[in-house]
Design an enzyme around this catalytic site. Structure first.
Site, PDB file in Angstrom:
ATOM      1  N   ASP A   1       0.836  -1.191   0.000  1.00  0.00           N
ATOM      2  CA  ASP A   1       0.000   0.000   0.000  1.00  0.00           C
ATOM      3  C   ASP A   1       0.875   1.246   0.000  1.00  0.00           C
ATOM      4  O   ASP A   1       2.105   1.172   0.091  1.00  0.00           O
ATOM      5  CB  ASP A   1      -0.905   0.013   1.232  1.00  0.00           C
TER       6      ASP A   1
ATOM      7  N   LYS B   1      -4.184   2.498  -2.284  1.00  0.00           N
ATOM      8  CA  LYS B   1      -5.399   3.281  -2.516  1.00  0.00           C
ATOM      9  C   LYS B   1      -5.186   4.690  -1.985  1.00  0.00           C
ATOM     10  O   LYS B   1      -4.462   4.905  -1.013  1.00  0.00           O
ATOM     11  CB  LYS B   1      -6.594   2.640  -1.809  1.00  0.00           C
TER      12      LYS B   1
ATOM     13  N   MET C   1      -9.327   7.936   8.788  1.00  0.00           N
ATOM     14  CA  MET C   1      -9.903   8.220   7.467  1.00  0.00           C
ATOM     15  C   MET C   1     -11.114   9.157   7.572  1.00  0.00           C
ATOM     16  O   MET C   1     -12.097   9.009   6.856  1.00  0.00           O
ATOM     17  CB  MET C   1     -10.297   6.919   6.753  1.00  0.00           C
TER      18      MET C   1
END
Length: 379
Positions: free
Chosen positions: A130, A152, A263
């Site tokens: 990642d 991502k 997030m």
């Protein structure tokens, strides 16, 4: 293989089949060498040609990895005649069966990657990694491995999750040791459970190496304990990439303790407004901790009532901490004592009673200090 030579710009011949010699090749290349790799018989012929004057003798080191015994004897003799050192490195053991290891890479600092995680990366044939965690050091941590970036970014998934799972299975079925490297911990909003399930459905052996989650580590870096005796005895970790429902917000306000949101930058206005709407004090401290454990890290301390004025200044990734523990980071011992008194469980009442509790604690501390001063004077 332990060498005291400075290999920067030096020419090194690594002897062994590519699949067996890849870790040795990666190791000397990481030391700055110009590397050539040949199977044993080919390397023996190459060295004999150099002895015969075919081409420049641009060679500073020979590294033996594997091959027939007679080839090693011939290579050792040629290296000695050329006055080139001969070193030995372990071969990369082939894996008879594929295997997937999910590695939690921690919050970003390489030193916070676990020993087990480092070992899995060092032995990996393929690494799917990642953008978070130690992603910028993966080539160093997994020398010679094939690196696949499946990271991502908010609102953009270049490689869909199902495709990531298919890649894990595909590489493992081909007999490769596969590492799925994630930031933080694979099972804390990392979709690790889905990847384990995909491997098990395909009959692929899978192991999970836990990682240090940023939900705790990033607040720690900022000096914020997610729990503190008599201030917060619980913490709740949530994913904030989807707005919270009214039921969730009501529950969070009623639960108390520390709230940690990952997030959650994009939905921070709705989160703060919802917490206020369901009764959270506008004076409740909040910290927004951006890019923890990097040279871009930034800590902003505000309140649930004042954060609206700062919306638009925060950037992902960030950890949001809401609760009285935020005050602990910059408080002295006496101030923490006041905070403990203020945060102690009390019958439901007005903010005024809590303010009175805080003032009372401060007054008690001031009185104790005055008594101590009087005692010192009279002594």
């Amino acid at each position: 293989m332990q060498l005291t030579l400075d290999l920067t710009g030096r020419h090194v011949l690594v002897v062994g089949r590519p699949d067996r010699a890849r870790h040795a090749v990666a190791a000397v290349r990481a030391d700055g060498a110009v590397v050539e790799s040949r199977p044993a018989d080919d390397a023996a012929r190459h060295l004999r040609a150099l002895l015969a004057g075919a081409g420049p003798r641009l060679l500073h080191l020979v590294v033996w990895v594997e091959g027939p015994g007679e080839a090693r004897v011939a290579i050792a003799a040629s290296a000695a005649a050329l006055e080139v050192p001969l070193a030995t490195a372990p071969a990369t053991d082939p894996s008879p069966h594929g295997h997937v290891t999910l590695v939690g890479g921690g919050p970003g600092a390489p030193e916070l990657l676990t020993v087990a995680g480092r070992a899995a990366l060092a032995a990996a044939d393929v690494v799917l990694h990642d953008r978070l965690g130690p992603g910028d050091r993966v080539a160093e941590l997994a020398p010679g491995a094939e690196l696949v970036d499946v990271g991502k970014t908010p609102g953009h998934h270049a490689v869909p999750q199902r495709e990531i799972e298919a890649l894990l299975v595909e590489h493992a079925v081909r007999g490769r040791r596969v590492v799925r490297l994630k930031g933080g911990d694979s099972f804390v909003f990392g979709r690790g459970g889905e990847e384990v399930a995909a491997c098990r459905r395909a009959g692929v052996p899978v192991t999970v190496v836990p990682g240090v989650t940023s939900a705790i580590a990033v607040p720690e870096e900022a000096g914020i304990p997610v729990t503190h005796r008599e201030v917060s005895r619980a913490f709740t970790v949530l994913s904030g990439h989807v707005p919270f429902s009214d039921d969730e917000l009501r529950h969070l306000v009623g639960l108390g303790g520390t709230i940690v949101v990952l997030m959650g930058v994009a939905n921070l206005p709705q989160t703060a407004a919802g917490l206020r709407r369901h009764g959270m004090s506008v004076d409740m401290p909040m910290a927004v901790l951006e890019s923890g454990f990097t040279d871009r890290s930034r800590r902003t301390v505000t309140t649930v009532g004042e954060v609206d004025a700062l919306i638009g200044t925060f950037r992902s990734p960030a950890v949001i901490v809401i609760g009285e523990v935020v005050r602990v980071a910059d408080a002295g011992l006496d101030e923490v004592a006041d905070l403990v008194a203020f945060a102690a469980p009390r019958p439901v009442g007005s903010e005024g009673s809590r303010a009175g509790a805080r003032a009372g604690a401060a007054a008690s501390r001031a009185g104790a200090a005055a008594s101590a001063a009087d005692a010192r004077v009279t002594a």
